[in-house]
Design a protein around this motif. Structure first.
Motif, PDB file in Angstrom:
ATOM      1  N   LEU A 144      37.085  -1.961 -12.462  1.00 44.80           N
ATOM      2  CA  LEU A 144      36.072  -1.208 -13.201  1.00 44.80           C
ATOM      3  C   LEU A 144      36.720  -0.168 -14.119  1.00 44.80           C
ATOM      4  O   LEU A 144      36.291   0.030 -15.261  1.00 44.80           O
ATOM      5  CB  LEU A 144      35.112  -0.529 -12.226  1.00 44.80           C
ATOM      6  N   LYS A 145      37.762   0.475 -13.638  1.00 43.49           N
ATOM      7  CA  LYS A 145      38.462   1.453 -14.467  1.00 43.49           C
ATOM      8  C   LYS A 145      39.238   0.758 -15.579  1.00 43.49           C
ATOM      9  O   LYS A 145      39.290   1.241 -16.716  1.00 43.49           O
ATOM     10  CB  LYS A 145      39.392   2.295 -13.598  1.00 43.49           C
ATOM     11  N   MET A 146      39.833  -0.377 -15.266  1.00 40.53           N
ATOM     12  CA  MET A 146      40.567  -1.146 -16.260  1.00 40.53           C
ATOM     13  C   MET A 146      39.671  -1.587 -17.408  1.00 40.53           C
ATOM     14  O   MET A 146      40.063  -1.567 -18.572  1.00 40.53           O
ATOM     15  CB  MET A 146      41.207  -2.367 -15.575  1.00 40.53           C
ATOM     16  N   ALA A 147      38.437  -1.993 -17.086  1.00 39.65           N
ATOM     17  CA  ALA A 147      37.528  -2.528 -18.097  1.00 39.65           C
ATOM     18  C   ALA A 147      37.219  -1.527 -19.202  1.00 39.65           C
ATOM     19  O   ALA A 147      36.886  -1.917 -20.323  1.00 39.65           O
ATOM     20  CB  ALA A 147      36.232  -2.992 -17.432  1.00 39.65           C
ATOM     21  N   ASP A 148      37.349  -0.243 -18.905  1.00 41.30           N
ATOM     22  CA  ASP A 148      37.065   0.793 -19.906  1.00 41.30           C
ATOM     23  C   ASP A 148      38.238   1.057 -20.834  1.00 41.30           C
ATOM     24  O   ASP A 148      38.067   1.641 -21.907  1.00 41.30           O
ATOM     25  CB  ASP A 148      36.678   2.103 -19.206  1.00 41.30           C
ATOM     26  N   THR A 149      39.440   0.655 -20.438  1.00 45.90           N
ATOM     27  CA  THR A 149      40.628   1.071 -21.195  1.00 45.90           C
ATOM     28  C   THR A 149      41.558  -0.074 -21.600  1.00 45.90           C
ATOM     29  O   THR A 149      42.529   0.163 -22.305  1.00 45.90           O
ATOM     30  CB  THR A 149      41.457   2.076 -20.377  1.00 45.90           C
ATOM     31  N   TYR A 150      41.264  -1.300 -21.173  1.00 41.07           N
ATOM     32  CA  TYR A 150      42.247  -2.381 -21.346  1.00 41.07           C
ATOM     33  C   TYR A 150      42.600  -2.657 -22.808  1.00 41.07           C
ATOM     34  O   TYR A 150      43.718  -3.101 -23.120  1.00 41.07           O
ATOM     35  CB  TYR A 150      41.739  -3.666 -20.679  1.00 41.07           C
ATOM     36  N   GLN A 151      41.678  -2.399 -23.733  1.00 46.11           N
ATOM     37  CA  GLN A 151      41.931  -2.754 -25.133  1.00 46.11           C
ATOM     38  C   GLN A 151      43.037  -1.928 -25.768  1.00 46.11           C
ATOM     39  O   GLN A 151      43.579  -2.314 -26.807  1.00 46.11           O
ATOM     40  CB  GLN A 151      40.642  -2.610 -25.952  1.00 46.11           C
TER      41      GLN A 151
END
Length: 343
Positions: free
Chosen positions: A266-273
């Motif tokens: 969930l945390k990754m999904a906000d910053t992966y880009q």
């Protein structure tokens, strides 16, 4: 009667889960829940029969230790404890299946019928039709691993970066596993395989759900499966697939491990880009410096992997041309000296 009994034991479990490992006296539980001591004892006995490990100590009471299978109530509690810094609309709605064909197929069908407002977490104790990339079957025996699909809504006008998302999700999962198994030398095989001691122990699949009315993706389904404990693999998989643990009787709670993995995702999904996960992916990469064969469509390419691009692509120098090229799709079918990874 059955509903009342289920409600009673869940109420007892909810209190015990507020402080795992801490003893609650029978009297305090009875007073808090307005029940008799005998009702508390029966509820605890029923919870133990369901696979929950609860310690009982004279004059001290009861303490929750762990659960031998994924349980929605336990999982929710750990998600709130480990994900306390997540905003409310990041907390997923949880659904646990005793048995299902595929959580991934169910998630795609669910999202197609009704748009997501918040993340949905679908977990199976057992799958009969689990699959990964290229539609490859994933063996999913009961309570031996984690079989999960995390459906994430995509805000309007948000662009997806599939290769970055898959590589970042793989890193988030490894980092979650390292929390519990810090000595295990996990590696990653591009693009989505989790490797341990030369064997595949899990994988990631990312699939988008397209909305024809808005002409954009409305959700992405992050599916993953991880073999945690030994089970009897079908013929042909014994030399290729592996498990995180060698001991099937290990004291671990699948719920706390899964909760940590989901919070990481969930945390990754906000910053992966922004590509923050790529340095770790490169460090964990099994392929860099190795000669490989990769299948792209109907073609096969052979060469040496030299790196991972800033968009999560595989950089390799092809034998036939001697020129570097970057692949964003394909299946690595052979790694020299590691033939058992031909999965």
């Amino acid at each position: 009667m059955k509903k009342q009994e289920l409600s009673t034991k869940n109420r007892v479990l909810t209190i015990l889960l507020t402080q795992p490992g801490v003893y609650f006296s029978g009297d305090s539980l009875a007073q808090s829940l307005d029940l008799s001591r005998e009702s508390i004892w029966k509820a605890v006995r029923s919870l133990k029969a369901d696979g929950h490990q609860i310690a009982s100590r004279k004059k001290a009471g009861y303490a929750y230790l762990r659960s031998q299978q994924v349980d929605a109530l336990v999982l929710n509690q750990w998600l709130h404890l480990l994900g306390s810094d997540l905003v409310e609309n990041q907390q997923p709605v949880v659904q646990v299946f005793e048995q299902i064909g595929s959580t991934q197929a169910y998630a795609k069908d669910m999202v197609a019928k009704q748009p997501l407002i918040r993340p949905a977490l679908l977990v199976a104790r057992e799958q009969s039709g689990g699959y990964g990339r290229q539609g490859r079957a994933f063996y999913s025996p009961k309570d031996r691993g984690l079989y999960v699909s995390l459906a994430l809504p995509i805000p309007v006008n948000t662009q997806l970066s599939p290769s970055l998302l898959t590589t970042s999700a793989a890193v988030a999962l490894v980092q979650g596993l390292q929390t519990f198994f810090p000595a295990a030398p996990f590696q990653l095989k591009w693009v989505n395989d989790l490797i341990l001691h030369g064997h595949k122990i899990g994988g990631v699949i990312t699939e988008g759900v397209f909305d024809f009315e808005s002409q954009q993706y409305s959700a992405v389904i992050l599916g993953f499966a991880i073999n945690l404990m030994p089970g009897a693999f079908p013929n042909g998989l014994e030399s290729k697939a592996g498990t995180v643990l060698a001991d099937s009787e290990a004291d671990l709670d699948l719920n706390v491990i899964l909760a940590q993995l989901v919070v990481n995702l969930l945390k990754m999904a906000d910053t992966y880009q922004n590509g923050d996960y790529l340095p770790v992916y490169r460090k964990l990469s099994l392929l860099i410096g190795h000669a490989i064969t990769v299948k792209v469509g109907t073609d096969e390419k052979t060469g040496v992997v030299t790196g991972i691009s800033d968009q999560g692509g595989l950089i390799m120098v092809e034998d036939n041309t001697g020129q570097p090229q970057t692949l964003y799709a394909g299946e690595v079918t052979k790694v020299k000296l590691l033939e058992n990874l031909n999965l």
